[in-house]
Each structure stands twice: as structure tokens, then as C-alpha cells.
Design an enzyme around this catalytic site. Structure first.
Site, PDB file in Angstrom:
ATOM      1  N   CYS A   1      -3.000   2.726  -7.228  1.00 62.71           N
ATOM      2  CA  CYS A   1      -3.187   1.940  -5.995  1.00 62.71           C
ATOM      3  C   CYS A   1      -1.836   1.456  -5.468  1.00 62.71           C
ATOM      4  O   CYS A   1      -1.238   0.534  -6.025  1.00 62.71           O
ATOM      5  CB  CYS A   1      -4.117   0.758  -6.284  1.00 62.71           C
ATOM      6  SG  CYS A   1      -4.230  -0.445  -4.945  1.00 62.71           S
TER       7      CYS A   1
ATOM      8  N   CYS B   1      -1.552  -2.183  -4.385  1.00 66.87           N
ATOM      9  CA  CYS B   1      -1.488  -3.056  -5.562  1.00 66.87           C
ATOM     10  C   CYS B   1      -0.049  -3.264  -6.004  1.00 66.87           C
ATOM     11  O   CYS B   1       0.316  -4.332  -6.504  1.00 66.87           O
ATOM     12  CB  CYS B   1      -2.284  -2.461  -6.722  1.00 66.87           C
ATOM     13  SG  CYS B   1      -4.060  -2.282  -6.425  1.00 66.87           S
TER      14      CYS B   1
END
Length: 326
Positions: free
Chosen positions: A79, A82
Site C-alpha cells: 500500500c 500507507c
């Protein structure tokens, strides 16, 4: 940037007199028992950020939330948003100095926790206060908004549940032997520029980050870190001032409008909905021709850079794009 902010909506329910009173009493009982057993002392700064799995969730999060609000960062290695949000949360956990603890949960390794919290996309941030779980926000968010949410969370913890945080001992980490400290790695030729770009991203100075990354790429066009950083900075800069509701409405009403689909795809990616973003742009390539088609195709390739060429979703989207083009 306006992520799909879940804000502190759950706090209203938690603040109900009976529920709050019961949770506060339970938290006070847990703190008293911890003190009786010799716990509740000061902690090292490193204890403010912890990795949590399903096996340790009860002790590391639920029990700890009787002393201090626990913020949960649901993340994954693949991700890309993230990778921007998690370091920011870690820095704030240290800065807030025991007012909250950050628990990091890798969703790939802890699918059950992800399901229990009903997470649809990452990054997703929740909190647990005196055993009570509540959503904070989902997707990337600017630092100012995150600080406001944390301040509100801490206020609720203090006023409703009597949580005053934990004491941090800055000297607790001084016991590390000097010979265990790794030797300093010599700075690379572009470290200063890359560090400046990272700091600009943390400060939401996306244009400054773009310029720093472009300076690196001007001398080293294949610099992987700079290519990835540039794609991320440009993406975050594009979504910074978007109105998500309006963008979604425009995209739904104008499926053949490349500009509408590009904006919606950017929001999809920032919100962690990678496959939705890729699928939307592949479909937009199919619907358009000429310069419009090429515009969408180039943006899709840029989003591939954000996620990384080795990600299986990028591989699948490249295949789908090839089918549409050829």
C-alpha cells in the site's frame, strides 16, 4: 485533500452517560489492578509505537486502552499511501509523548482483525479507548486534519474515561550498548534532495517535493526512489483540493469524460482502492480515442509507478490495458 473521513462519529455514542460511566469504571479498575501488581510505570519512547498481531491484540490494544488511547494503523507493504501515512503517525506518536499509543497492524498477516473492524480499504485508522473501538479516518490525510482528530480523541479519553496517558522516560532507551549501534552509513549523492522531498511531503508541500524529486531524476533518470516519490507527490498534489462528493458525482454522470475519470481514479488510489482506480482508467482508455485516450493511458502508467511494477495488481492492469489498446 479530503479523505473519506470517518471522523469521530462513534464518539457521540460512546459519550452516552451509562456507557461512558461503565467504561470509565472498568478502565479505572484495570489501572488500579495494574498499579497493585507494580505496573503503570514509565515506558521507553520506543513503546509508543508497537506492532500488533491477532494473538497479542487483547493485551497490546484492549488492555492497554484502559490506560491510554490506542490508535490502530491498518497497513500493508504493498500500500503506497500507507508508506506516507504510517511514518507520519509514528512521528506524531513520539511527539505526543504518551498521550496515545500507536499500534500497527499488517492486514496481510492479520486478516481476521481486518474483517472484525469491517475495513474495506487501507490505510485505515481506528482507535480503542477504554476497550471501546471507534473509527477515525480512512485513506491518506493531511497532518493538520490528523492532529485535530488526535486532539479530539485525547480529549474524549480524558473527559469521558479518565485516561491521562502514560509517562515516557526518555532515558529508558539509554541502556543500549554503544557497540550495538550500527556504523553510520555514508550519505549518497542524492540523499539530501531525497530527504528534502520527504520532508516536503510530510509538510504537504507537494510542489516542493515534486521539484526535489525532479532534481534527482534530472541527473539520475532511473533512480527508483525518486521515480516512486515523484509519482506519489504528483498524485497527492492533484487530490489535495478535490471535493470527493463532487468528483464521484461527475464521474458517475460522465463515464466518457476523461477528466472526470482521472480525478475519480486519483481518489480511488489515495483511498486504497487500487483495483478500482486501475479498472476505471482501463475502461476510460477503451471509451476514448486520440489525445484523450493517450492522456488517460499516460496517467494510468503514472499510477502504476505509485504502486510499483512488481505488484500483481499492476501486472493484471497492464494486461487489461494491452487488451484494450491492441
Amino acid at each position: 485533500m479530503q479523505p473519506r473521513n470517518m471522523s469521530m462519529s462513534g464518539v457521540v455514542d460512546l459519550a452516552a452517560v451509562k456507557a461512558a460511566g461503565e467504561a470509565k469504571a472498568k478502565a479505572e479498575q484495570t489501572r488500579a489492578e495494574s498499579a497493585r501488581q507494580g505496573g503503570g510505570g514509565s515506558v521507553a519512547p520506543a513503546s509508543l509505537v508497537i506492532d500488533v498481531d491477532e494473538a497479542g491484540f487483547e493485551s497490546d490494544v484492549l488492555q492497554r486502552s484502559a490506560e491510554v488511547p490506542v490508535v490502530i494503523d491498518f497497513w500493508a507493504e504493498w500500500c503506497e499511501p500507507c508508506k506516507q501515512l504510517s511514518p507520519l503517525l509514528e512521528r506524531l506518536a513520539t511527539e505526543y509523548n504518551g498521550r496515545f499509543v500507536l499500534a500497527k497492524v499488517d492486514v496481510d498477516a492479520n486478516q481476521m482483525l481486518m474483517q472484525q473492524f469491517g475495513i474495506q480499504g487501507i490505510p485505515a485508522v481506528f482507535a480503542v479507548v477504554a476497550g471501546q473501538a471507534l473509527p477515525l479516518f480512512q485513506g491518506a490525510a493531511p497532518e493538520t486534519q490528523i492532529r485535530q482528530t488526535l486532539d479530539q480523541l485525547i480529549q474524549v479519553g480524558e473527559e469521558r474515561f479518565g485516561l491521562t496517558g502514560i509517562v515516557v522516560d526518555p532515558d529508558a532507551a539509554a541502556d543500549v550498548a554503544a557497540d550495538s549501534v550500527p556504523a553510520e552509513v555514508p550519505a549518497g549523492p542524492y540523499d539530501a534532495l531525497l530527504e528534502a522531498a520527504a520532508q516536503a511531503l510530510d509538510a504537504n508541500d507537494f510542489s516542493g517535493a515534486v521539484q526535489s524529486y525532479k532534481s534527482v531524476l534530472a541527473d539520475d533518470p532511473v533512480n527508483t526512489e525518486a521515480k516512486l516519490g515523484l509519482a506519489q507527490a504528483e498524485l497527492l498534489g492533484r487530490v489535495a483540493d478535490l471535493d470527493p462528493q463532487r468528483v464521484r458525482k461527475d464521474a458517475a454522470e460522465n463515464p466518457a469524460d476523461p477528466a472526470a475519470q482521472l480525478a475519480a481514479a486519483d481518489l480511488d488510489l489515495v483511498g486504497g482502492h487500487v483495483e478500482d482506480a486501475f479498472g476505471r482508467l482501463v475502461e476510460a482508455v477503451r471509451r476514448n480515442f486520440g489525445d484523450d485516450r493517450d492522456l488517460v493511458r499516460v496517467r494510468l502508467l503514472e499510477l502504476f509507478e505509485v504502486i510499483g511494477p512488481d505488484d500483481p495488481r499492476v501486472t493484471a492492469a497492464r494486461t487489461a490495458l494491452a487488451r484494450v489498446l491492441f
